[in-house]
Scaffold this active site. Structure first.
Site, short mmCIF file in Angstrom:
data_model
loop_
_atom_site.label_atom_id
_atom_site.label_comp_id
_atom_site.label_asym_id
_atom_site.label_seq_id
_atom_site.Cartn_x
_atom_site.Cartn_y
_atom_site.Cartn_z
NE ARG A 1 -19.43 49.76 -24.20
CZ ARG A 1 -20.41 50.33 -24.90
NH1 ARG A 1 -20.48 51.64 -25.00
NH2 ARG A 1 -21.32 49.60 -25.51
NE ARG B 1 -30.49 51.19 -29.79
CZ ARG B 1 -29.67 51.39 -28.74
NH1 ARG B 1 -29.95 52.25 -27.82
NH2 ARG B 1 -28.56 50.70 -28.65
NE ARG C 1 -23.74 47.35 -22.68
CZ ARG C 1 -24.13 48.30 -23.51
NH1 ARG C 1 -23.78 49.55 -23.28
NH2 ARG C 1 -24.87 48.03 -24.56
CE LYS D 1 -25.89 55.91 -29.10
NZ LYS D 1 -25.05 54.82 -29.66
NE ARG E 1 -24.96 46.41 -28.59
CZ ARG E 1 -23.93 46.82 -27.86
NH1 ARG E 1 -22.96 45.97 -27.56
NH2 ARG E 1 -23.88 48.05 -27.43
P1 AMP Z 1 -27.26 50.63 -25.36
O1 AMP Z 1 -26.74 50.67 -23.96
O2 AMP Z 1 -27.81 51.93 -25.81
O3 AMP Z 1 -26.26 50.07 -26.32
O4 AMP Z 1 -28.50 49.60 -25.34
C1 AMP Z 1 -28.33 48.25 -24.98
C2 AMP Z 1 -29.52 47.44 -25.45
O5 AMP Z 1 -30.71 47.93 -24.83
C3 AMP Z 1 -29.81 47.52 -26.94
O6 AMP Z 1 -29.02 46.61 -27.70
C4 AMP Z 1 -31.29 47.16 -26.97
O7 AMP Z 1 -31.50 45.77 -26.76
C5 AMP Z 1 -31.80 47.88 -25.73
N1 AMP Z 1 -32.20 49.27 -26.04
C6 AMP Z 1 -31.63 50.42 -25.57
N2 AMP Z 1 -32.27 51.50 -26.04
C7 AMP Z 1 -33.26 51.04 -26.84
C8 AMP Z 1 -34.25 51.67 -27.64
N3 AMP Z 1 -34.35 53.00 -27.72
N4 AMP Z 1 -35.11 50.87 -28.33
C9 AMP Z 1 -35.04 49.53 -28.25
N5 AMP Z 1 -34.12 48.87 -27.54
C10 AMP Z 1 -33.23 49.61 -26.83
#
Ligand code: AMP
Length: 198
Positions: free
Chosen positions: A127, A88, A139, A13, A150
């Site tokens: 990554r 999400r 990360r 994404k 996740r």
């Molecule tokens: P991402 O970079 O999109 O993989 O997000 C990393 C982490 O941020 C996720 O595993 C969640 O802990 C938190 N996170 C990101 N976006 C959301 C969302 N829309 N709702 C809840 N938690 C989020």
């Protein structure tokens, strides 16, 4: 253009959103990036989100909804935006509907990147390796153990959004296992078709 990119962690994404930013000149709104920035800044939101993020779980709907509601009112979002990693949960999806309708704007398309789960852990590990090789911070949640959580969160809370948007007639799917360029081309074709249909 207002677009949602759906798909599990590691689906591509962020990579695709970045390409759309360059092509369409609209910002990528990644709630993951915004939350990481909050953690980095040590803000109140960052303090509340950090442990949850490190465990691979989802931050509360109230926190992310508030972050996005504030962000879409900024000037650079006037022409549109790409939501990456948001919504999400079904609660967040409903929040998007009301945020947009309150502002008298609509959503153009929801694109789901469909991927084979078995490839995802490998992508996440890569990554992390790429970030390390480039001297960038790795990360904390890009490791196989946290990744499993996740992915569980994704199936429990995010996967139902596919049905939610399908029922609204908004869902388009793209094969996320193709090459990065082929995925971009497919997304652009979907966006062009959506624009013609308007
Ligand atoms: P991402 O970079 O999109 O993989 O997000 C990393 C982490 O941020 C996720 O595993 C969640 O802990 C938190 N996170 C990101 N976006 C959301 C969302 N829309 N709702 C809840 N938690 C989020």
């Amino acid at each position: 253009m207002r677009l949602i990119l759906l798909g599990p962690p590691g689906a591509g994404k962020g990579t695709q959103a970045q390409r759309l930013v360059d092509k369409y000149g609209i910002p990528q709104l990644s709630t993951g990036d915004m939350l990481r920035a909050a953690v980095q800044a040590g803000s109140e939101v960052g303090k509340r989100a950090k442990a949850v993020m490190d465990a691979g779980e989802l931050v509360s709907d109230a926190i992310v909804n508030a972050i996005v509601a504030e962000r879409i009112d900024q000037a650079d979002c006037a022409k549109g935006f790409i939501l990456d990693g948001y919504p999400r949960t079904l609660v967040q999806a409903d929040a998007v509907e009301s945020m947009l309708s309150q502002r008298g704007i609509g959503l153009d398309t929801v694109i789901e990147l469909v991927v084979d789960d078995r490839a995802l852990v490998g992508r996440i590990v890569k990554r992390a390796e790429d970030a390390k090789a480039a001297g960038q911070p790795v990360r904390k949640d890009d490791n196989p153990a946290v990744f499993e959580e996740r992915l569980r969160e994704y199936y429990k809370k995010t996967a139902p959004l596919t049905g939610y948007y399908y029922a609204k007639g908004r869902l388009k799917t793209v094969d996320g296992m193709a090459s990065i360029d082929a995925v971009t081309a497919e997304i652009e074709a979907v966006l062009e078709a959506a624009a013609k249909a308007r």
